[in-house]
Design an enzyme around this catalytic site. Structure first.
Site, PDB file in Angstrom:
ATOM      1  N   PRO A  78     -36.260  39.737  41.094  1.00 20.53           N
ATOM      2  CG  PRO A  78     -34.621  38.066  41.148  1.00 20.53           C
ATOM      3  CD  PRO A  78     -34.811  39.543  41.034  1.00 20.53           C
ATOM      4  CD  GLU A 105     -24.221  37.238  42.768  1.00 21.82           C
ATOM      5  OE1 GLU A 105     -24.039  36.398  41.850  1.00 21.82           O
ATOM      6  OE2 GLU A 105     -24.958  37.030  43.730  1.00 21.82           O
ATOM      7  NE  ARG A 143     -52.168  40.558  24.813  1.00 17.63           N
ATOM      8  CZ  ARG A 143     -52.502  40.135  23.610  1.00 17.63           C
ATOM      9  NH1 ARG A 143     -51.643  40.233  22.614  1.00 17.63           N
ATOM     10  NH2 ARG A 143     -53.684  39.598  23.380  1.00 17.63           N
ATOM     11  CG  ASP A 158     -56.151  37.908  25.473  1.00 15.06           C
ATOM     12  OD1 ASP A 158     -56.453  37.168  24.529  1.00 15.06           O
ATOM     13  OD2 ASP A 158     -55.325  38.845  25.377  1.00 15.06           O
TER      14      ASP A 158
HETATM   15  N1  SAM Z   1     -28.792  37.794  43.160  1.00 15.32           N
HETATM   16  C1  SAM Z   1     -30.089  38.164  42.729  1.00 15.32           C
HETATM   17  C2  SAM Z   1     -31.141  37.425  43.539  1.00 15.32           C
HETATM   18  O1  SAM Z   1     -30.863  36.348  43.996  1.00 15.32           O
HETATM   19  O2  SAM Z   1     -32.267  37.955  43.644  1.00 15.32           O
HETATM   20  C3  SAM Z   1     -30.310  37.819  41.258  1.00 15.32           C
HETATM   21  C4  SAM Z   1     -29.806  38.843  40.338  1.00 15.32           C
HETATM   22  S1  SAM Z   1     -30.172  38.444  38.671  1.00 15.32           S
HETATM   23  C5  SAM Z   1     -28.848  37.354  38.244  1.00 15.32           C
HETATM   24  C6  SAM Z   1     -29.762  39.899  37.796  1.00 15.32           C
HETATM   25  C7  SAM Z   1     -30.945  40.789  37.450  1.00 15.32           C
HETATM   26  O3  SAM Z   1     -31.847  40.108  36.603  1.00 15.32           O
HETATM   27  C8  SAM Z   1     -31.790  41.269  38.612  1.00 15.32           C
HETATM   28  O4  SAM Z   1     -31.193  42.376  39.260  1.00 15.32           O
HETATM   29  C9  SAM Z   1     -33.087  41.643  37.920  1.00 15.32           C
HETATM   30  O5  SAM Z   1     -33.013  42.929  37.315  1.00 15.32           O
HETATM   31  C10 SAM Z   1     -33.162  40.616  36.794  1.00 15.32           C
HETATM   32  N2  SAM Z   1     -34.038  39.463  37.105  1.00 15.32           N
HETATM   33  C11 SAM Z   1     -33.658  38.185  37.288  1.00 15.32           C
HETATM   34  N3  SAM Z   1     -34.706  37.401  37.517  1.00 15.32           N
HETATM   35  C12 SAM Z   1     -35.798  38.176  37.477  1.00 15.32           C
HETATM   36  C13 SAM Z   1     -37.200  37.939  37.631  1.00 15.32           C
HETATM   37  N4  SAM Z   1     -37.683  36.732  37.895  1.00 15.32           N
HETATM   38  N5  SAM Z   1     -38.050  38.987  37.504  1.00 15.32           N
HETATM   39  C14 SAM Z   1     -37.582  40.229  37.247  1.00 15.32           C
HETATM   40  N6  SAM Z   1     -36.264  40.512  37.105  1.00 15.32           N
HETATM   41  C15 SAM Z   1     -35.390  39.512  37.206  1.00 15.32           C
END
Ligand code: SAM
Length: 244
Positions: A78, A105, A143, A158
């Site tokens: 994220p 996490e 794409r 697009d």
């Molecule tokens: N504790 C982390 C944080 O607050 O950033 C969140 C971890 S999330 C529950 C678990 C995994 O989901 C992350 O390590 C990532 O690989 C993926 N993930 C979750 N949201 C994402 C997003 N918006 N974009 C890309 N990957 C995401």
């Protein structure tokens, strides 16, 4: 979770034709203990579990042995770079991309520092795992790979391709529950249809995403688009704003 979406639609057909090659790796195959554990408690304490570094490093080592070094190792996260049209297009020019899916996490930071070459986020929200983001990345970049979408012109047209939103689309019936299709689309007059579409794309972008329009103008719109935009802005000033 990852394989089913890859077995449907445009991506599946591209894989079947050999235009794309997507391999899915299970991190549990890269563990060395009897229970195939991929997570552990966080150093320093706190809630939840952390994805261990060993399975991710071992998986990328195996990929390198089998298929050569990836051009990019993307950690889904994220807090990564936001996936945009431009980022997807850039990634599509690489031959070989590995995408790492986090869970729990999060992922041991050494993966980000010493294995991943970049991190990508698909938006400002947190999902429970990196699988859906990985699929979104695969679909978005696929794409742009020549031959994946049947008609390359449709990708070029697009939303975002010209820096503008796409124009509205209609299909049969010409009238549905009292709602008629814009008459120009039935006229058979190609130049007028083209102008209507340009105007609609500009008008929508002006209403819904003025930030995109500013960027498109800085990049240089075609003179005809600038002329249509001037008309639209005049209409706005005269109080003729249409509902988005
Ligand atoms: N504790 C982390 C944080 O607050 O950033 C969140 C971890 S999330 C529950 C678990 C995994 O989901 C992350 O390590 C990532 O690989 C993926 N993930 C979750 N949201 C994402 C997003 N918006 N974009 C890309 N990957 C995401």
């Amino acid at each position: 979770m990852v394989e089913a979406p890859l077995a449907e639609g445009i991506v599946a057909r591209a894989i079947a034709r050999g235009v794309l090659d997507v391999r899915v790796h299970d991190l549990r195959d890269f563990t060395s203990d009897r229970h195939r554990v991929v997570d552990d408690v966080p150093f320093g304490g706190g809630p939840g579990m952390v994805l261990k570094p060993e399975p991710l490093f071992a998986a990328v080592d195996r990929i390198e042995q089998d298929r050569g070094k990836p051009d990019a190792v993307i950690l889904t996260s994220p807090d990564g770079e936001r996936l945009t049209h431009g980022a997807a297009e850039r990634l599509s020019r690489l031959d070989h991309v590995a995408i790492l899916c986090g869970r729990y996490e999060g992922v041991d930071e050494r993966v980000r520092q010493h294995l991943a070459t970049e991190a990508i986020s698909i938006g400002d929200y947190v999902l429970s795992g990196g699988e859906l983001p990985a699929l979104v990345i695969v679909d978005a970049l696929a794409r742009f790979v020549p031959g994946v979408v049947g008609d390359d012109a449709s990708v070029a047209r697009d939303t975002f391709a010209r820096g503008l939103l796409d124009f509205p689309q209609y299909t049969r019936p010409a009238e549905f529950r009292g709602h008629a299709v814009p008459p120009v689309l039935l006229s058979g007059h190609h130049a007028e249809i083209e102008r209507w579409r340009r105007r609609e794309a500009l008008s929508r972008t002006l209403e819904r995403r003025p930030d995109l329009l500013d960027a498109a103008r800085r990049g240089g719109l075609e003179p005809e688009d600038e002329a249509i935009l001037a008309e639209l802005l005049d209409e706005r000033r005269a109080g003729g704003v249409r509902k988005p």
